[in-house]
Design a protein around this motif. Structure first.
Motif, mmCIF file in Angstrom:
data_model
loop_
_atom_site.group_PDB
_atom_site.id
_atom_site.type_symbol
_atom_site.label_atom_id
_atom_site.label_comp_id
_atom_site.label_asym_id
_atom_site.label_seq_id
_atom_site.Cartn_x
_atom_site.Cartn_y
_atom_site.Cartn_z
ATOM 1 N N GLU A 181 0.929 -1.129 -0.136
ATOM 2 C CA GLU A 181 0.128 0.188 0.114
ATOM 3 C C GLU A 181 0.885 1.222 0.086
ATOM 4 O OE1 GLU A 181 -2.130 -1.010 3.752
ATOM 5 O OE2 GLU A 181 -3.798 -1.440 2.582
ATOM 6 N N VAL A 182 1.526 1.452 -1.117
ATOM 7 C CA VAL A 182 2.372 2.665 -0.995
ATOM 8 C C VAL A 182 1.682 4.064 -1.135
ATOM 9 C CG1 VAL A 182 4.183 1.163 -2.345
ATOM 10 C CG2 VAL A 182 2.379 2.470 -3.611
ATOM 11 N N ASP A 183 0.531 3.893 -1.545
ATOM 12 C CA ASP A 183 -0.284 5.250 -1.390
ATOM 13 C C ASP A 183 -0.275 5.634 -0.009
ATOM 14 O OD1 ASP A 183 -1.198 3.451 -3.579
ATOM 15 O OD2 ASP A 183 -2.150 5.239 -4.403
ATOM 16 N N LEU A 184 -0.732 4.691 0.828
ATOM 17 C CA LEU A 184 -0.907 4.872 2.185
ATOM 18 C C LEU A 184 0.159 5.173 2.831
ATOM 19 C CD1 LEU A 184 -2.877 4.832 4.698
ATOM 20 C CD2 LEU A 184 -2.315 2.371 4.947
ATOM 21 N N SER A 187 1.272 8.870 2.135
ATOM 22 C CA SER A 187 0.579 9.759 2.844
ATOM 23 C C SER A 187 1.188 9.923 4.355
ATOM 24 C CB SER A 187 -1.151 9.212 2.850
ATOM 25 O OG SER A 187 -1.224 8.352 3.864
ATOM 26 N N TYR A 188 1.496 9.021 5.042
ATOM 27 C CA TYR A 188 2.151 9.071 6.492
ATOM 28 C C TYR A 188 3.582 9.494 6.241
ATOM 29 C CZ TYR A 188 -1.423 5.588 8.225
ATOM 30 O OH TYR A 188 -2.507 4.855 8.565
ATOM 31 N N LEU A 189 4.352 9.451 5.160
ATOM 32 C CA LEU A 189 5.537 9.891 4.977
ATOM 33 C C LEU A 189 5.579 11.587 4.756
ATOM 34 C CD1 LEU A 189 7.200 7.199 3.256
ATOM 35 C CD2 LEU A 189 7.821 7.687 5.463
ATOM 36 N N GLY A 190 4.797 11.759 4.004
ATOM 37 C CA GLY A 190 4.718 13.038 3.509
ATOM 38 C C GLY A 190 5.527 13.377 2.417
ATOM 39 N N TYR A 191 6.096 12.153 1.711
ATOM 40 C CA TYR A 191 6.826 12.306 0.459
ATOM 41 C C TYR A 191 6.818 10.802 0.124
ATOM 42 C CZ TYR A 191 10.429 9.999 3.537
ATOM 43 O OH TYR A 191 11.000 9.013 4.445
ATOM 44 N N ASN A 192 7.169 10.487 -1.307
ATOM 45 C CA ASN A 192 7.125 9.404 -1.906
ATOM 46 C C ASN A 192 8.058 8.517 -1.173
ATOM 47 O OD1 ASN A 192 5.013 10.108 -3.781
ATOM 48 N ND2 ASN A 192 6.635 10.871 -4.919
ATOM 49 N N TYR A 193 7.838 7.192 -0.982
ATOM 50 C CA TYR A 193 8.757 6.001 -0.386
ATOM 51 C C TYR A 193 9.737 5.791 -1.620
ATOM 52 C CZ TYR A 193 10.809 1.981 2.036
ATOM 53 O OH TYR A 193 11.866 1.396 2.467
ATOM 54 N N PHE A 194 11.002 5.614 -0.996
ATOM 55 C CA PHE A 194 11.993 5.519 -2.262
ATOM 56 C C PHE A 194 13.067 4.397 -1.985
ATOM 57 C CE2 PHE A 194 13.566 8.823 0.130
ATOM 58 C CZ PHE A 194 14.867 8.724 0.469
ATOM 59 N N ILE A 195 13.655 3.936 -3.063
ATOM 60 C CA ILE A 195 14.879 3.031 -2.774
ATOM 61 C C ILE A 195 15.896 3.815 -3.536
ATOM 62 C CG2 ILE A 195 13.600 0.784 -2.525
ATOM 63 C CD1 ILE A 195 14.097 0.284 -5.487
ATOM 64 N N THR A 196 17.147 3.520 -3.065
ATOM 65 C CA THR A 196 18.549 4.005 -3.907
ATOM 66 C C THR A 196 19.450 2.462 -4.192
ATOM 67 O OG1 THR A 196 18.388 5.848 -2.416
ATOM 68 C CG2 THR A 196 20.301 5.376 -3.650
ATOM 69 N N GLY A 197 19.335 2.481 -5.315
ATOM 70 C CA GLY A 197 20.143 1.259 -5.641
ATOM 71 C C GLY A 197 21.131 1.277 -7.188
ATOM 72 N N GLU A 198 21.936 0.698 -7.379
ATOM 73 C CA GLU A 198 22.672 0.430 -8.412
ATOM 74 C C GLU A 198 22.259 -0.304 -9.671
ATOM 75 O OE1 GLU A 198 27.558 -0.811 -9.942
ATOM 76 O OE2 GLU A 198 26.710 -1.100 -7.946
ATOM 77 N N VAL A 199 22.136 0.014 -10.989
ATOM 78 C CA VAL A 199 21.714 -0.515 -11.932
ATOM 79 C C VAL A 199 22.825 -1.707 -12.370
ATOM 80 C CG1 VAL A 199 21.095 -0.493 -14.492
ATOM 81 C CG2 VAL A 199 20.452 1.533 -12.955
ATOM 82 N N ILE A 200 22.461 -2.792 -12.288
ATOM 83 C CA ILE A 200 23.543 -4.051 -12.569
ATOM 84 C C ILE A 200 22.851 -4.776 -13.812
ATOM 85 C CG2 ILE A 200 24.294 -4.163 -10.350
ATOM 86 C CD1 ILE A 200 22.324 -6.573 -9.899
ATOM 87 N N LYS A 201 23.803 -5.502 -14.623
ATOM 88 C CA LYS A 201 23.178 -6.332 -15.790
ATOM 89 C C LYS A 201 22.240 -7.600 -15.111
ATOM 90 C CE LYS A 201 26.813 -5.582 -18.845
ATOM 91 N NZ LYS A 201 25.948 -4.975 -19.952
ATOM 92 N N GLY A 202 21.133 -7.801 -15.766
ATOM 93 C CA GLY A 202 20.289 -8.942 -15.597
ATOM 94 C C GLY A 202 20.316 -10.124 -16.628
#
Length: 317
Positions: A181-184, A187-202
Motif C-alpha cells: 500500500e504505497v499510497d498509504l 501519505s504517512y511519510l509526507g513524501y514518496n517512499y523510495f529506494i536507492t540502488g545501482e543498476v546492474i546487468k540482469g
C-alpha cells in the motif's frame, strides 16, 4: 555552517565534535515521517530564534541489531537516506553515533555529561515525554530535566497529546509497505517512499519481449522493500524525471528463484549500467503473477503500460 558526517561502511561511524551551541533532538527517525517532521520543524525554528545550530543525534546501527543480534530487522531508510532526509527538512548538523554495546552501557550521567554537553555543546533539547536513555534505559524525561539544571541546558518536552495528535508511526508505514500500500505509506511519510540502488546487468529477458528492464541492486540488506508486485515509479536520471514500471518478485513465469527488483523505464533508451538511482514509488498496479507462457506475460505488460501511463497523465493534469 552545516556538515553531515558520512558513515564509512559497514557501520564505522565516528562522532564529530564542533564548538557551536546547538538545539538538538535525538532519535532513530526511521522514515523521517510527518510526525518526525513536526519535531524537526520545531528544532529548526528554535535554532533560528536563539541563534543556535539545529542538530539531530541519531544512532546506527539499530540497537536491536547490536543487542539482540537481530539482522533480519528492516528499516524504512538506509543511514545515508536518513541523513539526506533530515537535511532536507532544514537540520544543519546530522550527527550519527555508532551504537555499540559499550555505548549501551553508558550511564545516564555519562551520556548527558560527555556526549550531550561536552561533545555536542547542547543548549536545548526537544524531546518526547516518553524518552528514556542511559544503561538499560534507566533515566527518563524527569531525570533529563534534572541534568539540564546541573549542566545548564534547557529541555522542551513534547507532550503525550502532541505526539498522539500525529497518529502516524514507523510501524504503520512498514505494515503498509509490506502490504504493497504505497499510497498509504506515502501519505504517512509526507513524501514518496523510495529506494536507492545501482543498476546492474540482469538476464536480459525483458529485452527479448520488448520490455527491457534495469535491474536494481540495493547493497543494504536492512532496507525494507515493498511487497511483491508491479508499481508505477519515477526517477531523476541526469536531471530529467523518467517514469517507469517496477516489478518486485521472483519472475515465476520463467521459474525464477531469487527475488529481484526490475524497472522498465517508459520512453527511455539510455545506457544506465552502474549508475546509482533513487527510485520513488507512486502506485501499485497489481500483484506479481505466474502466467501460462511468455506471450501471456507480454500481453499483461502491455496492459500494465497503458494503466501506468493513464495514472501518470492523471497526476500531471
Amino acid at each position: 555552517m552545516s556538515f553531515v558526517e558520512k558513515p564509512a561502511k559497514p557501520y564505522k561511524i565516528q562522532l564529530l565534535i564542533t564548538n557551536t551551541s546547538k538545539i538538538i533532538t535525538i532519535g532513530t527517525f526511521d522514515g523521517v515521517h510527518i510526525g518526525h517532521q513536526k519535531i524537526l520543524n520545531r528544532v529548526v525554528n528554535l535554532a533560528q530564534i536563539h541563534g543556535y545550530t539545529s542538530a539531530v543525534l541519531t544512532l546506527f546501527p539499530h540497537p536491536r541489531m547490536v543487542l539482540q543480534n537481530e539482522h533480519s530487522i528492516k528499516l524504512l531508510n538506509t543511514i545515508d537516506e536518513r541523513i539526506e532526509l533530515l537535511k532536507s527538512y532544514g537540520i544543519e548538523n546530522v550527527i550519527v553515533k555508532e551504537f555499540t554495546k559499550e555505548f549501551a552501557d553508558l550511564s545516564a550521567k555519562d551520556y548527558v555529561k560527555h556526549i550531550l554537553v561536552d561533545e555536542l555543546k547542547t543548549k536545548q533539547i526537544v524531546i518526547g515525554y516518553d524518552h528514556h536513555f542511559g544503561k538499560n534505559r534507566e533515566a527518563n524525561i524527569s531525570d533529563l530535566k534534572q541534568f539540564a539544571k546541573r549542566y545548564d541546558f534547557e529541555v522542551e518536552e513534547i507532550s503525550a497529546q502532541d505526539i498522539e495528535n500525529v497518529t502516524v508511526s514507523s510501524t504503520k508505514i512498514r505494515k503498509a509497505l509490506d502490504n504493497g500500500e504505497v499510497d498509504l505509506a506515502n501519505s504517512y511519510l509526507g513524501y514518496n517512499y523510495f529506494i536507492t540502488g545501482e543498476v546492474i546487468k540482469g538476464k536480459g529477458l525483458g529485452r527479448t519481449i520488448e520490455f527491457p528492464t534495469a535491474n536494481i541492486h540495493i547493497k543494504e540488506s536492512y532496507k525494507l522493500i515493498p511487497n511483491d508486485g508491479v508499481y508505477v515509479v519515477k526517477s531523476n536520471i541526469e536531471g530529467s524525471i523518467v517514469y517507469g514500471m517496477m516489478n518486485i518478485g521472483t519472475n515465476p513465469t520463467v521459474d525464477g528463484k531469487e527475488r529481484s527488483i526490475e524497472v522498465y523505464f517508459l520512453d527511455f533508451n539510455q545506457n544506465i549500467y552502474n549508475k546509482v538511482l533513487k527510485i520513488e514509488f507512486l502506485k501499485r498496479l497489481r500483484s506479481e503473477q505466474k502466467f501460462m507462457n511468455i506471450a501471456a506475460l507480454k500481453a499483461q505488460l502491455k496492459k500494465d503500460r497503458i494503466n501506468a501511463l493513464a495514472y501518470i497523465e492523471s497526476q500531471n493534469e
